[in-house]
Design a protein around this motif. Structure first.
Motif, PDB file in Angstrom:
ATOM      1  N   ALA A  94       0.835  -1.203   0.000  1.00  0.00           N
ATOM      2  CA  ALA A  94       0.000   0.000   0.000  1.00  0.00           C
ATOM      3  C   ALA A  94       0.871   1.255   0.000  1.00  0.00           C
ATOM      4  CB  ALA A  94      -0.900  -0.001   1.230  1.00  0.00           C
ATOM      5  N   ASN A  95       0.398   2.278  -0.691  1.00  0.00           N
ATOM      6  CA  ASN A  95       1.105   3.566  -0.681  1.00  0.00           C
ATOM      7  C   ASN A  95       0.597   4.378   0.514  1.00  0.00           C
ATOM      8  OD1 ASN A  95       2.285   6.059  -1.066  1.00  0.00           O
ATOM      9  ND2 ASN A  95       1.928   6.089  -3.275  1.00  0.00           N
ATOM     10  N   ARG A  96       1.235   4.164   1.646  1.00  0.00           N
ATOM     11  CA  ARG A  96       0.786   4.807   2.876  1.00  0.00           C
ATOM     12  C   ARG A  96       1.026   6.317   2.860  1.00  0.00           C
ATOM     13  NH1 ARG A  96       3.263   1.094   7.569  1.00  0.00           N
ATOM     14  NH2 ARG A  96       2.372   2.791   8.851  1.00  0.00           N
ATOM     15  N   LEU A  97       1.961   6.768   2.043  1.00  0.00           N
ATOM     16  CA  LEU A  97       2.201   8.208   1.939  1.00  0.00           C
ATOM     17  C   LEU A  97       1.064   8.920   1.217  1.00  0.00           C
ATOM     18  CD1 LEU A  97       6.017   8.320   1.132  1.00  0.00           C
ATOM     19  CD2 LEU A  97       4.895   8.459   3.356  1.00  0.00           C
ATOM     20  N   LYS A  98       0.270   8.152   0.465  1.00  0.00           N
ATOM     21  CA  LYS A  98      -0.880   8.718  -0.249  1.00  0.00           C
ATOM     22  C   LYS A  98      -2.204   8.359   0.431  1.00  0.00           C
ATOM     23  CE  LYS A  98       1.370  10.574  -3.748  1.00  0.00           C
ATOM     24  NZ  LYS A  98       1.372  12.052  -3.971  1.00  0.00           N
ATOM     25  N   GLY A  99      -2.120   7.892   1.696  1.00  0.00           N
ATOM     26  CA  GLY A  99      -3.335   7.606   2.445  1.00  0.00           C
ATOM     27  C   GLY A  99      -3.959   6.260   2.169  1.00  0.00           C
ATOM     28  N   LYS A 100      -3.230   5.367   1.485  1.00  0.00           N
ATOM     29  CA  LYS A 100      -3.738   4.029   1.238  1.00  0.00           C
ATOM     30  C   LYS A 100      -3.371   3.126   2.422  1.00  0.00           C
ATOM     31  CE  LYS A 100      -5.165   5.229  -2.840  1.00  0.00           C
ATOM     32  NZ  LYS A 100      -6.610   5.404  -3.103  1.00  0.00           N
ATOM     33  N   TYR A 101      -4.262   2.186   2.733  1.00  0.00           N
ATOM     34  CA  TYR A 101      -4.053   1.320   3.882  1.00  0.00           C
ATOM     35  C   TYR A 101      -3.873  -0.133   3.467  1.00  0.00           C
ATOM     36  CZ  TYR A 101      -5.970   5.235   6.591  1.00  0.00           C
ATOM     37  OH  TYR A 101      -6.208   6.468   7.150  1.00  0.00           O
ATOM     38  N   GLY A 102      -2.982  -0.814   4.167  1.00  0.00           N
ATOM     39  CA  GLY A 102      -2.862  -2.259   4.072  1.00  0.00           C
ATOM     40  C   GLY A 102      -3.475  -2.896   5.309  1.00  0.00           C
ATOM     41  N   PHE A 103      -2.939  -4.045   5.697  1.00  0.00           N
ATOM     42  CA  PHE A 103      -3.509  -4.812   6.807  1.00  0.00           C
ATOM     43  C   PHE A 103      -3.534  -4.023   8.111  1.00  0.00           C
ATOM     44  CE2 PHE A 103      -3.466  -7.872  10.265  1.00  0.00           C
ATOM     45  CZ  PHE A 103      -4.388  -8.821   9.865  1.00  0.00           C
ATOM     46  N   CYS A 104      -2.508  -3.216   8.357  1.00  0.00           N
ATOM     47  CA  CYS A 104      -2.414  -2.488   9.634  1.00  0.00           C
ATOM     48  C   CYS A 104      -3.310  -1.257   9.679  1.00  0.00           C
ATOM     49  CB  CYS A 104      -0.970  -2.103   9.933  1.00  0.00           C
ATOM     50  SG  CYS A 104      -0.312  -0.770   8.891  1.00  0.00           S
ATOM     51  N   THR A 105      -3.957  -0.926   8.586  1.00  0.00           N
ATOM     52  CA  THR A 105      -4.859   0.223   8.481  1.00  0.00           C
ATOM     53  C   THR A 105      -4.233   1.505   9.040  1.00  0.00           C
ATOM     54  OG1 THR A 105      -6.004  -0.266  10.583  1.00  0.00           O
ATOM     55  CG2 THR A 105      -6.911  -1.255   8.585  1.00  0.00           C
ATOM     56  N   SER A 106      -2.953   1.711   8.720  1.00  0.00           N
ATOM     57  CA  SER A 106      -2.219   2.873   9.197  1.00  0.00           C
ATOM     58  C   SER A 106      -1.577   3.586   8.020  1.00  0.00           C
ATOM     59  CB  SER A 106      -1.142   2.454  10.200  1.00  0.00           C
ATOM     60  OG  SER A 106      -1.711   1.737  11.287  1.00  0.00           O
ATOM     61  N   GLY A 107      -1.553   4.916   8.081  1.00  0.00           N
ATOM     62  CA  GLY A 107      -1.032   5.693   6.979  1.00  0.00           C
ATOM     63  C   GLY A 107       0.367   6.218   7.212  1.00  0.00           C
ATOM     64  N   ALA A 108       0.583   7.469   6.846  1.00  0.00           N
ATOM     65  CA  ALA A 108       1.918   8.053   6.890  1.00  0.00           C
ATOM     66  C   ALA A 108       2.305   8.546   8.271  1.00  0.00           C
ATOM     67  CB  ALA A 108       2.007   9.210   5.897  1.00  0.00           C
ATOM     68  N   LEU A 109       1.314   8.877   9.104  1.00  0.00           N
ATOM     69  CA  LEU A 109       1.593   9.435  10.422  1.00  0.00           C
ATOM     70  C   LEU A 109       1.529   8.361  11.497  1.00  0.00           C
ATOM     71  CD1 LEU A 109      -0.465  12.757  10.316  1.00  0.00           C
ATOM     72  CD2 LEU A 109       2.006  12.483  10.012  1.00  0.00           C
ATOM     73  N   PRO A 110       2.350   8.483  12.534  1.00  0.00           N
ATOM     74  CA  PRO A 110       2.267   7.526  13.643  1.00  0.00           C
ATOM     75  C   PRO A 110       0.981   7.738  14.434  1.00  0.00           C
ATOM     76  CG  PRO A 110       3.789   9.283  14.207  1.00  0.00           C
ATOM     77  CD  PRO A 110       3.395   9.498  12.765  1.00  0.00           C
ATOM     78  N   ILE A 111       0.488   6.666  15.015  1.00  0.00           N
ATOM     79  CA  ILE A 111      -0.698   6.707  15.865  1.00  0.00           C
ATOM     80  C   ILE A 111      -0.257   6.358  17.279  1.00  0.00           C
ATOM     81  CG2 ILE A 111      -2.909   5.607  16.378  1.00  0.00           C
ATOM     82  CD1 ILE A 111      -3.215   5.129  13.358  1.00  0.00           C
TER      83      ILE A 111
ATOM     84  N   GLY B 132      10.516   3.624  36.433  1.00  0.00           N
ATOM     85  CA  GLY B 132       9.503   3.303  35.448  1.00  0.00           C
ATOM     86  C   GLY B 132      10.018   3.369  34.014  1.00  0.00           C
ATOM     87  N   SER B 133       9.276   2.729  33.129  1.00  0.00           N
ATOM     88  CA  SER B 133       9.601   2.697  31.705  1.00  0.00           C
ATOM     89  C   SER B 133       8.714   3.691  30.973  1.00  0.00           C
ATOM     90  CB  SER B 133       9.369   1.282  31.161  1.00  0.00           C
ATOM     91  OG  SER B 133       9.663   1.195  29.792  1.00  0.00           O
ATOM     92  N   GLY B 134       9.323   4.547  30.148  1.00  0.00           N
ATOM     93  CA  GLY B 134       8.580   5.557  29.408  1.00  0.00           C
ATOM     94  C   GLY B 134       7.892   4.935  28.216  1.00  0.00           C
ATOM     95  N   THR B 135       6.661   4.503  28.396  1.00  0.00           N
ATOM     96  CA  THR B 135       5.986   3.632  27.445  1.00  0.00           C
ATOM     97  C   THR B 135       5.102   4.412  26.477  1.00  0.00           C
ATOM     98  OG1 THR B 135       6.032   1.896  29.117  1.00  0.00           O
ATOM     99  CG2 THR B 135       4.550   1.583  27.260  1.00  0.00           C
ATOM    100  N   ILE B 136       5.287   4.122  25.200  1.00  0.00           N
ATOM    101  CA  ILE B 136       4.475   4.713  24.133  1.00  0.00           C
ATOM    102  C   ILE B 136       3.725   3.580  23.448  1.00  0.00           C
ATOM    103  CG2 ILE B 136       4.523   5.973  21.953  1.00  0.00           C
ATOM    104  CD1 ILE B 136       7.099   7.348  22.977  1.00  0.00           C
ATOM    105  N   PHE B 137       2.398   3.593  23.565  1.00  0.00           N
ATOM    106  CA  PHE B 137       1.561   2.563  22.964  1.00  0.00           C
ATOM    107  C   PHE B 137       1.098   3.044  21.589  1.00  0.00           C
ATOM    108  CE2 PHE B 137       1.098   1.844  27.519  1.00  0.00           C
ATOM    109  CZ  PHE B 137       1.181   0.472  27.631  1.00  0.00           C
ATOM    110  N   PHE B 138       1.547   2.352  20.556  1.00  0.00           N
ATOM    111  CA  PHE B 138       1.116   2.691  19.199  1.00  0.00           C
ATOM    112  C   PHE B 138      -0.214   2.019  18.891  1.00  0.00           C
ATOM    113  CE2 PHE B 138       5.673   3.417  19.115  1.00  0.00           C
ATOM    114  CZ  PHE B 138       5.727   4.660  18.510  1.00  0.00           C
ATOM    115  N   GLY B 139      -1.049   2.722  18.138  1.00  0.00           N
ATOM    116  CA  GLY B 139      -2.351   2.194  17.765  1.00  0.00           C
ATOM    117  C   GLY B 139      -2.274   1.308  16.533  1.00  0.00           C
ATOM    118  N   ASN B 140      -3.291   0.453  16.394  1.00  0.00           N
ATOM    119  CA  ASN B 140      -3.377  -0.525  15.306  1.00  0.00           C
ATOM    120  C   ASN B 140      -2.271  -1.574  15.446  1.00  0.00           C
ATOM    121  OD1 ASN B 140      -5.580   0.902  14.417  1.00  0.00           O
ATOM    122  ND2 ASN B 140      -4.446   2.020  12.843  1.00  0.00           N
ATOM    123  N   CYS B 141      -2.221  -2.525  14.534  1.00  0.00           N
ATOM    124  CA  CYS B 141      -1.270  -3.635  14.668  1.00  0.00           C
ATOM    125  C   CYS B 141      -1.164  -4.368  13.342  1.00  0.00           C
ATOM    126  CB  CYS B 141      -1.754  -4.601  15.766  1.00  0.00           C
ATOM    127  SG  CYS B 141      -0.557  -5.899  16.223  1.00  0.00           S
TER     128      CYS B 141
END
Length: 339
Positions: free
Chosen positions: A43-60, A79-88
């Motif tokens: 998928a061309n994620r830079l053009k807003g197209k989605y593949g299986f992860c349904t994620s584009g050009a920007l991080p979630i 503690g651990s500085g945890t960043i949870f990314f969306g989708n998978c």
């Protein structure tokens, strides 16, 4: 253990040599026909197209916080500085994080610029005093993460990066992370491709994860901690025990000891509970917590294999590790005991 270990994260030298920018550009170029994970959707994620992860050009980013319930070498005292990314890039039917991993429509509201991701890394370091930056479910956002690290370095980022992954990772992508990631926190989920497909919709999980873990170990080796026991570099492999032997523990852990190293730090996890689609009674073979006998069998196997480094969770962990991403601080803080 290495006392007073103070080696700076490798991404700082890569930044100074301009190699970090080269890798960011190379990874971003691959988003035009995305092959960042093993699915290679194209998928061309830079053009807003989605593949299986349904994620584009920007991080979630679904959540970021201090996590005090990881392995002791990761969470430590600060503690651990945890960043949870969306989708998978997987679709686990039992996913405990399903609120953020399998609701892409809602997660698109959590898209941010890489500059903001960089700011959050620095906030976790400077304002919250965390030991590391813990990137949870990062596999589909590697280009964006590398760009954010490059943007965070001028702001003073200096903490080790933890790549907290299902291990359904692309070898080509992992090679771009050599020297950037200090600590790999990697799942070893199944020993059966049939189960990988049935329960995670992950074709070829066994080969992909084992290839990935070998590459991770090549890059960072066995776990190194400072004189306070805080991880600075190395590989930790997590093995979640499922009911009815679905994890294939003897095969999976035997492979790890034999083909990687018996010195790898292993985190044996008892926290499984029926969640998401399993809680809807669609998969009866997974519709219960594990028994003490099942868990004891896996911990005995670890000892038999001579794997002396790592941790085991207590049997109460299935009650303590229940995230709620509609609340502040999605996880509890119960720690594992060291073997």
């Amino acid at each position: 253990m290495k006392d007073n270990l103070s080696t700076e994260p490798g991404y700082l030298a890569l930044y100074r040599s301009s190699e970090l920018e080269k890798r960011a550009l190379a990874l971003e170029a691959r988003l035009t026909e995305c092959d960042i994970c093993p699915r290679e959707c194209g998928a061309n994620r830079l053009k807003g197209k989605y593949g299986f992860c349904t994620s584009g050009a920007l991080p979630i980013v679904s959540s970021f916080c201090v996590h005090r319930g990881e392995e002791p070498a990761i969470s430590g005292t600060g503690g651990s500085g945890t960043i949870f990314f969306g989708n998978c890039n997987m679709r686990c039917v039992y996913c405990q994080n399903y609120q953020i991993s399998q609701d892409p429509k809602a997660q698109h509201d959590n898209e941010i610029e890489t500059r903001v991701l960089a700011e959050r890394m620095i906030y976790l370091q400077n304002e919250l005093g965390c030991h590391n930056i813990n990137l949870v479910t990062p596999s589909h956002f590697v280009p964006q993460i590398v760009r954010a690290v490059m943007e965070a370095v001028p702001g003073g980022l200096r903490l080790p990066l933890v790549y907290n992954t299902s291990s359904y990772d692309s070898l080509k992508t992992l090679r771009e992370l050599d020297g950037i990631i200090s600590i790999y926190l990697a799942d070893l989920r199944y020993a059966s491709n049939q189960y990988g497909q049935k329960y995670s919709h992950a074709l070829g999980y066994v080969e992909a994860s084992r290839t990935a873990i070998k590459e991770m170990y090549r890059q960072v080796g066995k776990l190194e901690v400072d004189n306070e026991g805080i991880a600075q570099k190395g590989l930790i492999v997590r093995h979640l025990v499922f009911p009815n032997g679905i994890a294939g523990s003897e095969d999976a852990l035997g492979w790890l000891a034999r083909e990687v190293s018996p010195e790898v730090s292993v985190s044996i996890m008892s926290q499984y509970y029926p969640a998401h689609k399993v809680a809807e009674h669609r998969y009866p073979e997974l519709a219960r917590k594990i028994t003490p006998k099942e868990y004891a069998g896996v911990t005995a196997l670890v000892e038999k294999l001579g794997m002396e480094n790592g941790w085991v969770q207590g049997m109460e962990s299935s009650e303590n590790y229940r995230p709620d991403f509609s609340a502040e601080g999605p996880y509890g803080i119960k720690k594992r005991r060291r073997r």
